[in-house]
Design an enzyme around this catalytic site. Sequence first.
Site, PDB file in Angstrom:
ATOM      1  N   LYS A 206       1.920  21.282  33.052  1.00 32.12           N
ATOM      2  CA  LYS A 206       1.507  20.692  34.430  1.00 32.12           C
ATOM      3  C   LYS A 206       0.865  19.838  34.526  1.00 32.12           C
ATOM      4  O   LYS A 206       0.944  18.987  35.198  1.00 32.12           O
ATOM      5  CB  LYS A 206       1.091  22.304  35.343  1.00 32.12           C
ATOM      6  CG  LYS A 206      -0.306  22.367  36.281  1.00 32.12           C
ATOM      7  CD  LYS A 206      -0.535  23.961  36.243  1.00 32.12           C
ATOM      8  CE  LYS A 206      -1.975  23.184  37.646  1.00 32.12           C
ATOM      9  NZ  LYS A 206      -2.475  24.895  37.712  1.00 32.12           N
ATOM     10  N   GLY A 267      -1.069  28.305  34.835  1.00 30.03           N
ATOM     11  CA  GLY A 267      -0.304  27.962  34.422  1.00 30.03           C
ATOM     12  C   GLY A 267       0.272  30.009  33.738  1.00 30.03           C
ATOM     13  O   GLY A 267       1.641  30.024  34.070  1.00 30.03           O
ATOM     14  N   HIS A 384       7.076  53.983  13.754  1.00 32.11           N
ATOM     15  CA  HIS A 384       7.122  53.510  12.128  1.00 32.11           C
ATOM     16  C   HIS A 384       5.996  52.680  11.288  1.00 32.11           C
ATOM     17  O   HIS A 384       6.668  52.104  10.209  1.00 32.11           O
ATOM     18  CB  HIS A 384       9.273  53.511  11.914  1.00 32.11           C
ATOM     19  CG  HIS A 384       9.843  54.270  12.400  1.00 32.11           C
ATOM     20  ND1 HIS A 384      10.169  55.503  11.681  1.00 32.11           N
ATOM     21  CD2 HIS A 384      10.564  54.830  13.329  1.00 32.11           C
ATOM     22  CE1 HIS A 384      11.097  56.012  12.153  1.00 32.11           C
ATOM     23  NE2 HIS A 384      11.393  55.836  14.217  1.00 32.11           N
ATOM     24  N   LYS A 512      -9.681  22.911  21.797  1.00 32.65           N
ATOM     25  CA  LYS A 512      -8.849  21.650  21.894  1.00 32.65           C
ATOM     26  C   LYS A 512      -9.571  20.378  21.299  1.00 32.65           C
ATOM     27  O   LYS A 512      -9.476  19.045  20.882  1.00 32.65           O
ATOM     28  CB  LYS A 512      -8.634  21.344  22.975  1.00 32.65           C
ATOM     29  CG  LYS A 512      -7.711  22.232  23.929  1.00 32.65           C
ATOM     30  CD  LYS A 512      -6.488  21.802  24.996  1.00 32.65           C
ATOM     31  CE  LYS A 512      -6.517  22.622  25.772  1.00 32.65           C
ATOM     32  NZ  LYS A 512      -6.594  22.665  27.518  1.00 32.65           N
TER      33      LYS A 512
HETATM   34  C1  G6Q Z   1      -2.469  29.117  32.001  1.00 31.42           C
HETATM   35  C2  G6Q Z   1      -3.298  28.017  31.162  1.00 31.42           C
HETATM   36  C3  G6Q Z   1      -2.212  27.711  29.660  1.00 31.42           C
HETATM   37  C4  G6Q Z   1      -1.416  26.184  30.195  1.00 31.42           C
HETATM   38  C5  G6Q Z   1      -1.297  25.166  28.782  1.00 31.42           C
HETATM   39  C6  G6Q Z   1      -0.166  24.409  29.032  1.00 31.42           C
HETATM   40  O1  G6Q Z   1      -2.155  29.718  32.406  1.00 31.42           O
HETATM   41  O2  G6Q Z   1      -3.401  26.976  31.675  1.00 31.42           O
HETATM   42  O3  G6Q Z   1      -1.995  28.110  28.910  1.00 31.42           O
HETATM   43  O4  G6Q Z   1      -0.311  26.305  30.833  1.00 31.42           O
HETATM   44  O5  G6Q Z   1      -2.353  24.979  28.321  1.00 31.42           O
HETATM   45  O6  G6Q Z   1      -0.325  23.440  30.153  1.00 31.42           O
HETATM   46  P1  G6Q Z   1       0.561  22.552  30.960  1.00 31.42           P
HETATM   47  O7  G6Q Z   1       1.170  22.815  31.224  1.00 31.42           O
HETATM   48  O8  G6Q Z   1      -0.436  21.584  31.467  1.00 31.42           O
HETATM   49  O9  G6Q Z   1       0.847  21.609  29.901  1.00 31.42           O
END
Ligand code: G6Q
Length: 549
Positions: A206, A267, A384, A512
């Site tokens: 995104k 996301g 199991h 990060k």
């Molecule tokens: C989901 C989060 C996170 C995101 C990833 C990838 O809700 O925001 O999991 O999807 O960090 O982000 P990008 O799509 O921006 O690479």
Amino acid sequence: MSVLTQSPGWQALQAHHKTIARVQMRDLFAQEPNRFERFSLQVGDILLDYSKNRITTKTRSLLLDLAREADLPDWIEHMVGGERINTTEGRAALHIALRNRSNRLIAVDGQDVMPAVNAVLSRMQAFSETVRSGAWAGYAQGRITDIVNIGIGGSHLGPEMVCEALKPYGSAELSVHFVSNVDGAQIAQTLQRLNPASTLFIITSKTFTTQETLANARTARSWFLENGGDMASLAQHFVAVTNNKDAAAAFGIDPQRTFEIWDWVGGRYSLWSAVGLPIALAVGFERFTELLDGAHSMDEHFRTAPLHENMPVLMGLLGLWYGSFFGAETLAVLPYDQTLHRFPAFLQQLDMESNGKRVTRDGEAVDYATAPVVWGEPGTNGQHAFFQALHQGGKLIPADFIAAAESHYPIDRHHDMLLANFFAQTEALMRGKTAAEVRAELQAGGLSGDALERLLPHKLFPGNQPTNSILLRKLDPGTLGALIALYEHKIFVQGMIWRINSFDQWGVELGKQLATVILAELETPDPVSSHDSSTNGLINAVKEMRDGS
Ligand code: G6Q
């Protein structure tokens, strides 16, 4: 005390919990022969049996009072109406628009989003059909045989889970692979098996700034260029799904081959958008739209059904009952369906990233538990392994069991064996086995006296472990869409009652930031002393280990 824990609804539940805490479900079943009818409901092809929960009709009505007190119906309206309910990021949370198959107007700031949604769906259709038909030629003029989705988190878990679940609908001519981890092992092992001339990469991000995704995308591009591809043919082999067209173009992806997503798609709620392109490629666009149809039907149910007959609302309230009142810390998700083997991992993100929050949307500290730790494995494997702890470990572990009545693979007695185990486990978890029952069993086996008494406690099952049983007619795209939407809305219900923002994820940022600093430090020869002694020690140990090799 917080606004929520002071509320009359919460207080009433707290008082009620004291009376329920000692009640055994096996007694409730004995007293209420119609418990299944009372505590189950069907929506489309999904049956939810929630009768094996530690509830009475009074519990349900108190939980529903809490939902009303939290203005849940208004919050549902705010979400489906496109309001910017993700306040810390100033965004709407409009995943329902992505599968708004009725095309009802849905607006953000007065602007209908549906024309843009439908335009991207049309592009996905044209693209996926061209690739699947073989008309989309690679640089050697042959058809595309392999798709590699490069993305992580929300840009990975949903599409991967759905592609796995819908494998019975897949095409023998096209394989879909997923690369998410920055560990070079994953991309190396994936590329090893592929031919660049027949491979298409989808870079799904995104933001198009995610470190892991960009590193994997660069590696894929180098591999492509070093193994027969060239810059002129890159456009035939790399497409992007993003909200950041410029960054994708700077990477070398043709803007004509870029599929748009919008800031109002979170996301982890994005598999219904162009992020679902690998799904459309794997199973065909028609199946992809069936997935959207299924989700839409659950959206309509959620939006319109009264709270007491509303499946996501009831599931949300049950989870909240155990987490906030019984102190249950986890939720086991146990699909008795091998194709759903990635469902627990998908739900882990959906639930824990949405509701793993310690402050309310107003920034007040919460004084109640929020998201559970979600975990699970497909049945019968878990039986199991970790089921021992569910039966006798002494912790309260609510669990969702999920299975389809009809199998895609009706081989011999396999499916009946699978379902028999599902039902037996939920029955055993509910009933347990009393001392009297164990004693009778041991005596019947010829044991008595000290030997019997010594063994007896080990063979006791306390039972009273709550489970939801979710039965699907068949795991087809429509039912899967509805199942995913069910959990999305369940999580929303809990988030709104807990008064948190379910749509941001600030908790992923600190790591990060620190990783950027440490990456630079790892790449210099000098010992590091700027962190705590553990972090310094680990960084320096890597340097020493590498020097020694
Ligand atoms: C989901 C989060 C996170 C995101 C990833 C990838 O809700 O925001 O999991 O999807 O960090 O982000 P990008 O799509 O921006 O690479």
